[in-house]
Scaffold this active site. Structure first.
Site, short mmCIF file in Angstrom:
data_model
loop_
_atom_site.label_atom_id
_atom_site.label_comp_id
_atom_site.label_asym_id
_atom_site.label_seq_id
_atom_site.Cartn_x
_atom_site.Cartn_y
_atom_site.Cartn_z
N LYS A 148 19.91 46.47 38.53
CA LYS A 148 19.33 45.99 39.78
C LYS A 148 17.82 46.16 39.79
O LYS A 148 17.10 45.30 40.28
CB LYS A 148 19.97 46.70 40.97
N LYS A 187 27.63 30.13 34.87
CA LYS A 187 28.45 30.82 35.87
C LYS A 187 28.03 30.38 37.26
O LYS A 187 26.84 30.30 37.55
CB LYS A 187 28.24 32.33 35.71
N LYS A 203 24.98 32.10 43.43
CA LYS A 203 23.92 31.75 44.38
C LYS A 203 22.56 31.78 43.71
O LYS A 203 21.71 30.95 43.99
CB LYS A 203 23.90 32.74 45.55
P1 ADP Z 1 26.59 35.40 43.45
O1 ADP Z 1 26.53 35.47 41.95
O2 ADP Z 1 26.78 34.01 43.94
O3 ADP Z 1 25.44 36.11 44.11
P2 ADP Z 1 28.04 37.74 44.15
O4 ADP Z 1 27.34 38.52 43.08
O5 ADP Z 1 27.70 38.00 45.57
O6 ADP Z 1 27.90 36.18 43.85
O7 ADP Z 1 29.60 37.93 43.91
C1 ADP Z 1 30.52 38.39 44.85
C2 ADP Z 1 31.87 38.48 44.17
O8 ADP Z 1 32.29 37.18 43.70
C3 ADP Z 1 31.88 39.37 42.94
O9 ADP Z 1 33.08 40.13 42.97
C4 ADP Z 1 31.90 38.45 41.75
O10 ADP Z 1 32.61 38.98 40.68
C5 ADP Z 1 32.60 37.22 42.31
N1 ADP Z 1 32.04 36.02 41.66
C6 ADP Z 1 30.82 35.49 41.91
N2 ADP Z 1 30.60 34.38 41.16
C7 ADP Z 1 31.72 34.20 40.42
C8 ADP Z 1 32.12 33.21 39.45
N3 ADP Z 1 31.32 32.20 39.12
N4 ADP Z 1 33.34 33.33 38.89
C9 ADP Z 1 34.17 34.36 39.24
N5 ADP Z 1 33.86 35.31 40.15
C10 ADP Z 1 32.65 35.24 40.74
#
Ligand code: ADP
Ligand code: TRP
Length: 321
Positions: free
Chosen positions: A111, A190, A193
């Site tokens: 982080k 992947k 956001k």
């Molecule tokens: P982002 O990458 O959009 O910011 P987050 O880090 O907030 O998403 O992820 C929240 C949850 O959703 C986590 O548990 C993460 O493992 C899951 N997650 C996010 N993106 C994916 C993806 N592309 N495929 C599978 N799981 C995902």
């Protein structure tokens, strides 16, 4: 019956990567045991400094969870900050947590590398997580691979407490799911956001169609056979279409004569169909003013009863009463 507990950070508008990667597995646990799910808003403070956004995220996450099938009768669902014992227990646990252990935390280093300020909250994040888990005598904590180290720390801290003050905490087991596939985004990376390549579950039909039509493909001409293996369209289609529909699209890929635009249209239709019941439910929830607050209050009431009992044990163990 096993108590299964997990926390999620309320992080804004739900995309289908979040849905299939995080929310679906939690919802599928309902019925497998006694399920406890909370929104980790205190944890979210380490990276979100906007009161309105925080409130909106908590509200939206709750609406989305309910729309997607969270049953507040079966599952204890609450907001972490509604139970001050999370923070109190964290403090007590922090007096037993070796600083060098926290210095080894990979999530902290990651982080800070991403540019999040290296504050004490970020550094002690795993201690708050240990408090979340130990407060409810959790048996099993299902988490992604990235959280394995935090679970090991939780067990370590609990064992240190038990050694110092006598048997007080149950040592929880992590349940690391390997099979949760990474959902690809519109550009094939992947879905995230931070890459701006997301498909939101609850967006309107028009922008959803536009996004699906913008999925990046290779430049194989319409008439040529196409490779189903690496296709982004198919990877998403597999999540929302029936096995027969998927088989048909794979055959059509190999046969040639059909362009990617056509496949995207099929994907769009399946997405609409798959999420239609959740959209309908979401609309119903939004039409019931006060319902979300009621759910959060009732969840907090049930969580508090357990947290209070644990804190009684903890306070008398350490001599705070
Ligand atoms: P982002 O990458 O959009 O910011 P987050 O880090 O907030 O998403 O992820 C929240 C949850 O959703 C986590 O548990 C993460 O493992 C899951 N997650 C996010 N993106 C994916 C993806 N592309 N495929 C599978 N799981 C995902
Ligand atoms: N750290 C977890 C994450 O980022 C969220 C979390 C906080 C959690 N407390 C927890 C998960 C307790 C499981 C148990 O995903």
């Amino acid at each position: 019956m096993k108590r299964i507990l997990t926390g999620i950070q309320p992080s804004g508008t739900l995309h289908i990567g979040n849905y299939f990667g995080a929310m679906r597995p939690i919802l599928d646990m309902q019925g497998r045991g006694e399920v406890f799910v909370f929104l980790a808003d205190l944890h979210a403070l380490t990276s979100l400094r906007d009161a309105d956004a925080m409130r909106a995220n908590v509200h939206e996450a709750t609406v989305d969870f309910l729309a997607c099938g969270l049953d507040p009768e079966k599952t204890v669902y609450w907001r972490q900050s509604d139970i001050p014992a999370h923070a109190e227990l964290m403090w007590i646990l922090s007096t037993l947590t070796p600083k060098p252990m926290l210095e080894l935390a990979v999530s902290y280093k990651d982080k800070v590398e991403q540019g999040i300020a290296a504050n004490a909250g970020l550094f002690t994040y795993p201690v708050l997580q240990a408090a979340d888990i130990l407060l409810y005598d959790s048996d099993v904590v299902p988490v992604g691979r990235d959280q394995r180290q935090h679970l090991e720390m939780t067990r370590d801290i609990a064992a240190k407490f038990n050694a110092a003050y006598g048997d007080t905490f149950k040592l929880p087991d992590a349940e690391i799911s390997d099979e949760v596939a990474v959902v690809p985004g519109l550009d094939g990376r992947k879905m995230s956001k931070s890459y701006g390549n997301t498909l939101e579950l609850f967006q309107d039909e028009k922008p959803m169609r536009k996004k699906v039509m913008s999925i990046v493909t290779d430049s194989t001409p319409l008439e040529a056979p196409k490779d189903p293996a690496g296709s982004n369209i198919l990877a998403l289609y597999r999540l929302v279409a029936s096995p027969e529909q998927v088989a048909r699209m794979e055959d059509d890929f190999r046969a040639g004569g059909i362009g990617y635009g056509d496949f995207k249209k099929r994907l769009f239709e399946s997405l609409q169909e798959y999420f239609a019941p959740m959209r309908a439910r979401r609309a119903e929830i939004l039409a019931r003013p006060g319902y979300v607050d009621e759910v959060l209050e009732e969840g907090a009431r049930r969580a508090r009863a357990i947290a209070d009992a644990t804190m009684d044990r903890v306070r008398s163990a350490v001599g705070l009463r």
